[in-house]
Design an enzyme around this catalytic site. Structure first.
Site, PDB file in Angstrom:
ATOM      1  N   CYS A  91     -17.125 -32.648 -20.810  1.00 10.27           N
ATOM      2  CA  CYS A  91     -15.957 -32.094 -20.132  1.00 10.27           C
ATOM      3  C   CYS A  91     -16.010 -32.557 -18.689  1.00 10.27           C
ATOM      4  CB  CYS A  91     -15.955 -30.569 -20.211  1.00 10.27           C
ATOM      5  SG  CYS A  91     -14.595 -29.785 -19.326  1.00 10.27           S
ATOM      6  N   HIS A  93     -13.763 -32.061 -15.987  1.00 12.18           N
ATOM      7  CA  HIS A  93     -13.542 -31.048 -14.956  1.00 12.18           C
ATOM      8  C   HIS A  93     -14.714 -30.077 -14.919  1.00 12.18           C
ATOM      9  CE1 HIS A  93     -12.465 -27.609 -17.621  1.00 12.18           C
ATOM     10  NE2 HIS A  93     -12.724 -26.918 -16.530  1.00 12.18           N
ATOM     11  N   HIS A 225      -7.065 -32.936 -28.441  1.00 16.03           N
ATOM     12  CA  HIS A 225      -6.383 -33.125 -27.163  1.00 16.03           C
ATOM     13  C   HIS A 225      -5.255 -34.149 -27.342  1.00 16.03           C
ATOM     14  CE1 HIS A 225     -10.530 -31.930 -26.212  1.00 16.03           C
ATOM     15  NE2 HIS A 225     -10.075 -31.432 -25.080  1.00 16.03           N
ATOM     16  N   ASP A 250      -4.390 -28.136 -20.156  1.00 14.78           N
ATOM     17  CA  ASP A 250      -5.393 -28.337 -19.121  1.00 14.78           C
ATOM     18  C   ASP A 250      -4.695 -28.251 -17.777  1.00 14.78           C
ATOM     19  OD1 ASP A 250      -7.507 -29.150 -17.489  1.00 14.78           O
ATOM     20  OD2 ASP A 250      -8.234 -30.591 -18.963  1.00 14.78           O
ATOM     21  N   CYS A 254      -7.961 -33.502 -16.144  1.00 13.57           N
ATOM     22  CA  CYS A 254      -8.807 -33.758 -17.317  1.00 13.57           C
ATOM     23  C   CYS A 254      -9.657 -35.013 -17.127  1.00 13.57           C
ATOM     24  CB  CYS A 254      -7.978 -33.862 -18.586  1.00 13.57           C
ATOM     25  SG  CYS A 254      -8.974 -33.890 -20.098  1.00 13.57           S
ATOM     26  N   THR A 256     -12.353 -36.255 -18.963  1.00 11.23           N
ATOM     27  CA  THR A 256     -12.569 -37.110 -20.132  1.00 11.23           C
ATOM     28  C   THR A 256     -11.246 -37.719 -20.591  1.00 11.23           C
ATOM     29  OG1 THR A 256     -12.478 -35.140 -21.559  1.00 11.23           O
ATOM     30  CG2 THR A 256     -14.655 -35.934 -20.910  1.00 11.23           C
TER      31      THR A 256
END
Length: 333
Positions: A91, A93, A225, A250, A254, A256
């Site tokens: 992840c 963030h 996602h 999100d 983001c 990734t």
């Protein structure tokens, strides 16, 4: 006060997206690697994720991280990334939030103007280069795991939308990437419910018809996602709405997902080493990313991306579980 456990956290947000960093209360999780620890956590300790992420302690878009001792000698900390949708391989963030927390709480040796923190994640080693002044983390640049395209111009049959063409790319998680107008919707926060519904339909279609699997880590599979790219986006400045299972956006750009977007642009010949992308979230917050180098993953072309963003500490907390609590693992509504 009665409690079966006490979980210590430092609260933060990265460009608008929360990261609840668990700094104490969870013992070292069994496993020789963070990937093995992730699977053990999902099988035996997932109630701790839902306790902290779901209501009444969390909310429908909650996200967090569990600090652990590293499993490899070249890392400073191990991290499991948790959110409402599950326990993620990586992840972006969250890693920016973790690095900021580690610096500003003194949980790593801090040097100015740069502090380098090596994070052991289920997706691999991620290096966080933290800009520090007066003990504060002013920004974090993540050198992420190798990112690549799974396929371009894939056609899926999406319920309610018919055939939809999209790209699938990996940046620590798998992402379906497509212009939002391909599902007949405007890039407008007033249309949030319809965008989330379209995102869920796209995820279902991808997982039923094209389910992606990481070629070197088969436990990393599936798409949760969907990156709906806004009209007018370019290879230099892209805006998007990131729909995430089971139905939330999100708030951050983001990390990734930004890595996956760079991999997509690279595969399309629109970004090479040194290319800089500004990626903007649905609420207007931004990450800056660049292609650091070319590489390969299981023989397929890939890139090493670097993603820069900011996080802020918002508080500390201790979470309890009273033995009589009727929702010991939280709930979703």
């Amino acid at each position: 006060m009665r409690s079966q456990l006490v979980l210590h956290t430092v609260e933060s947000h990265t460009e608008g997206m929360p990261t609840r960093v668990v700094t104490g209360g969870i013992a070292p999780i069994p496993g020789a690697t963070m990937a093995e620890r992730r699977l053990h956590f999902l099988a035996h300790l997932d109630h701790l994720r839902t306790l902290l992420m779901y209501e009444p302690r969390g909310h429908s878009a909650m996200s967090g991280a569990v600090l652990q001792p590293p499993t490899r000698p070249d890392a400073d900390w191990g991290v499991l990334f948790v959110e409402v949708s599950g326990c993620l391989p990586m992840c972006g963030h969250g890693a920016i939030g973790v690095a900021t927390v580690l610096v500003e709480t003194g949980m790593v040796a801090v040097t100015e103007p740069r502090t380098v923190i090596r994070l052991d994640t289920p997706a691999g080693l991620v290096v966080a280069d933290v800009e520090v002044a007066d003990g504060r983390a002013l920004g974090v640049t993540l050198h992420n795991v190798p990112s690549f395209v799974d396929r371009l111009d894939a056609l899926v049959e999406v319920a309610g939308h018919g055939p939809v063409r999209l790209d699938l790319a990996y940046g620590g998680n798998f992402y379906a990437i497509l212009p939002i107008d391909r599902v007949g919707l405007p890039f407008d926060r007033a249309e949030a419910p319809r965008i989330l519904a379209a995102g869920a339909a796209v995820m279902d279609a991808v997982n039923e018809q094209l389910r992606p699997v990481h070629p070197e880590a088969p436990e990393i599979a599936g798409c949760h996602h969907v990156q709906f790219v806004a009209p007018g986006s370019t290879a230099r400045h892209s805006r998007h709405a990131m729909a995430i299972h089971p139905g939330w956006f999100d708030r951050s750009p983001c990390g990734t997902g930004t890595s996956a977007r760079l991999a997509q642009l690279h595969a399309r010949g629109e970004a090479d080493v040194g290319h800089v992308l500004v990626n903007e979230s649905f609420i207007g917050s931004r990450f800056t990313a660049t292609v650091v180098e070319r590489t390969t993953v299981a023989g397929r072309p890939a890139i090493v991306p670097a993603v820069t963003g900011r996080a802020w500490l918002t508080g500390t907390a201790q979470y309890f579980l009273d033995p009589s609590d009727p929702f010991p693992a939280g709930f979703l509504l």
